[in-house]
Design a protein around this motif. Sequence first.
Motif, mmCIF file in Angstrom:
data_model
loop_
_atom_site.group_PDB
_atom_site.id
_atom_site.type_symbol
_atom_site.label_atom_id
_atom_site.label_comp_id
_atom_site.label_asym_id
_atom_site.label_seq_id
_atom_site.Cartn_x
_atom_site.Cartn_y
_atom_site.Cartn_z
ATOM 1 N N ILE B 133 0.821 -1.219 0.000
ATOM 2 C CA ILE B 133 0.000 0.000 0.000
ATOM 3 C C ILE B 133 0.851 1.265 0.000
ATOM 4 O O ILE B 133 0.601 2.176 -0.796
ATOM 5 N N PRO B 134 1.874 1.381 0.854
ATOM 6 C CA PRO B 134 2.687 2.601 0.783
ATOM 7 C C PRO B 134 3.434 2.764 -0.523
ATOM 8 O O PRO B 134 3.640 3.891 -0.972
ATOM 9 N N ILE B 135 3.841 1.648 -1.164
ATOM 10 C CA ILE B 135 4.525 1.801 -2.450
ATOM 11 C C ILE B 135 3.561 2.387 -3.479
ATOM 12 O O ILE B 135 3.902 3.321 -4.216
ATOM 13 N N ILE B 136 2.332 1.866 -3.502
ATOM 14 C CA ILE B 136 1.343 2.379 -4.466
ATOM 15 C C ILE B 136 1.035 3.846 -4.173
ATOM 16 O O ILE B 136 1.052 4.702 -5.056
ATOM 17 N N LEU B 137 0.799 4.134 -2.887
ATOM 18 C CA LEU B 137 0.508 5.510 -2.491
ATOM 19 C C LEU B 137 1.668 6.434 -2.815
ATOM 20 O O LEU B 137 1.482 7.544 -3.296
ATOM 21 N N GLY B 138 2.871 5.947 -2.542
ATOM 22 C CA GLY B 138 4.058 6.758 -2.780
ATOM 23 C C GLY B 138 4.237 7.068 -4.251
ATOM 24 O O GLY B 138 4.564 8.192 -4.635
ATOM 25 N N VAL B 139 3.997 6.065 -5.080
ATOM 26 C CA VAL B 139 4.123 6.261 -6.525
ATOM 27 C C VAL B 139 3.081 7.266 -7.005
ATOM 28 O O VAL B 139 3.378 8.179 -7.781
ATOM 29 N N ILE B 140 1.855 7.129 -6.507
ATOM 30 C CA ILE B 140 0.800 8.081 -6.896
ATOM 31 C C ILE B 140 1.177 9.478 -6.442
ATOM 32 O O ILE B 140 1.089 10.450 -7.193
ATOM 33 N N MET B 141 1.638 9.578 -5.183
ATOM 34 C CA MET B 141 1.962 10.896 -4.648
ATOM 35 C C MET B 141 3.129 11.518 -5.402
ATOM 36 O O MET B 141 3.143 12.706 -5.665
ATOM 37 N N LYS B 142 4.121 10.710 -5.726
ATOM 38 C CA LYS B 142 5.325 11.305 -6.321
ATOM 39 C C LYS B 142 5.112 11.643 -7.795
ATOM 40 O O LYS B 142 5.510 12.702 -8.249
ATOM 41 N N TYR B 143 4.497 10.724 -8.524
ATOM 42 C CA TYR B 143 4.461 10.929 -9.967
ATOM 43 C C TYR B 143 3.198 11.591 -10.462
ATOM 44 O O TYR B 143 3.185 12.215 -11.500
ATOM 45 N N ILE B 144 2.094 11.451 -9.711
ATOM 46 C CA ILE B 144 0.856 12.075 -10.183
ATOM 47 C C ILE B 144 0.596 13.372 -9.441
ATOM 48 O O ILE B 144 0.257 14.384 -10.025
ATOM 49 N N LEU B 145 0.775 13.335 -8.114
ATOM 50 C CA LEU B 145 0.477 14.528 -7.336
ATOM 51 C C LEU B 145 1.710 15.387 -7.079
ATOM 52 O O LEU B 145 1.637 16.375 -6.378
ATOM 53 N N LYS B 146 2.830 14.994 -7.628
ATOM 54 C CA LYS B 146 4.051 15.803 -7.591
ATOM 55 C C LYS B 146 4.501 16.176 -6.183
ATOM 56 O O LYS B 146 4.674 17.338 -5.856
ATOM 57 N N SER B 147 4.637 15.170 -5.349
ATOM 58 C CA SER B 147 5.120 15.445 -3.993
ATOM 59 C C SER B 147 6.646 15.411 -3.972
ATOM 60 O O SER B 147 7.266 14.805 -4.831
ATOM 61 N N GLU B 148 7.251 16.090 -2.966
ATOM 62 C CA GLU B 148 8.714 16.023 -2.866
ATOM 63 C C GLU B 148 9.160 14.747 -2.173
ATOM 64 O O GLU B 148 10.335 14.432 -2.161
#
Lengths: 202, 240
Positions: B133-148
């Motif tokens: 779950i954190p890997i999926i969330l992290g990927v979404i956050m980093k690549y789609i929502l542009k998180s640092e």
Amino acid sequence: MDYSNQKHPQNYSQMEDLKTLDLEESVSETIMRDLRMIAYKLKYVLIPKEQEDNGKELRNWDLWGPLIFCLTLAMTLSFKADSTTSSSKSDVFAIIFVLIWVGAFVVTLNAQLLGGKVSFFQSVCLLGYCVFPINIEAIIIAFVGSYLPFVVKLIPVIICFAWSAYSSVGFMASLVPPHKKKLAVYPVFLFYLFLSWFSLIV
Amino acid sequence: MQNFGSNNDLDEKGHVMTDQPKIKVKFEPKPKPSTCPICTVEYYQQFFDIEQRDVYMRIRCSLLSWKPEFYQCVGKNPDLWGPLWISTTIIFILFAGGNLSRFLLEEDKRHFKYEYNYMYVAVLVVYAMAFIIPIILGVIMKYILKSELGVFEIVCMYGYSLSVYMFVLILCIIPYNEAQWFFLMCGLANSTIFLLVNLWDFMKKNKQTTLIAVPIISFNVALILCFKFYFFRLIYAVDD
């Protein structure tokens, strides 16, 4: 037999190969030699006083010992497992077998990732040999456990768990830098706790 | 290193004359082509570069979940030791504690049947919660929502958010419904607050990023429901 065209042995394993070239040796002698090697390593690993050379003997690692102890433990516990549900025995065997090998693999990988410089198989060999005390207590409990109250059963379990953990902790802790010792040792403790718990509840 | 200098002249004493230009050719092993850098052990060593003191601090940060100090604790050094061994400890507690809790409730203790399925389900549920779950969330956050925040920082945070369950699940062995719900609710609150507080900076940016709170909360709720209804379910003996 003519050995004149054999090369001079370069290392320990070649020496062993030369010895085993004697095909006239009886099967029982071969087996006894392997058993003696396992017994020697077992004494070395489990009795700390034997380890005067800081684990150098472990360089001659082997996986026969760990395999024998793993199979014995898995068979003892699955033999004792509840037979009313058909899959219990096979569940127990599968869990123990996978737990020991995957557990030893992960604990060794953990030590390597923490910066420990150790040969992978040396560490798996040591962890496998240290399963022997848990084997003993599983056999004790399998035979006399049903006649003893729970609290009395706990005593050999705790003693053997402490013995296993103590034997392997010294080696694992020496692999990593001092400020990471507990990080390398805790997984070992968890591994033997899992196995001891199994031998207690089955 | 080999000297292939053609001017390897010796002086009268037999020393090599050092002022002669030499062509030094260093022999270096060819670097392995990095077809899969993420597959090597060396890549993951950077995530195990912590000391035992750091692990205590990070667990302490996660238990005091209302203080947004986790990223100060972690710095630039997310680790994977914590997530891996915290989740493995929780698996052991679920397996041992879940069955122990049922055993304490059972009236006919001699015929207690140990449920080995707890092991498989525990491994599935806990490792999914701690890694997948954190890997999926992290990927979404980093690549789609542009998180640092990187993917491994999110995995690290999720792993440490589970640390409260190590204590809560031991307390859940007590075979009383109300007590178990109380402890699980405390664990849920602590874990969710920890995640939300530390992601607050990211979430307040815009409406899209605030929506990330929804899956976080729902997965945490699903986790404790699973704990309660599978591992610590209370089966009362039925009178025939």
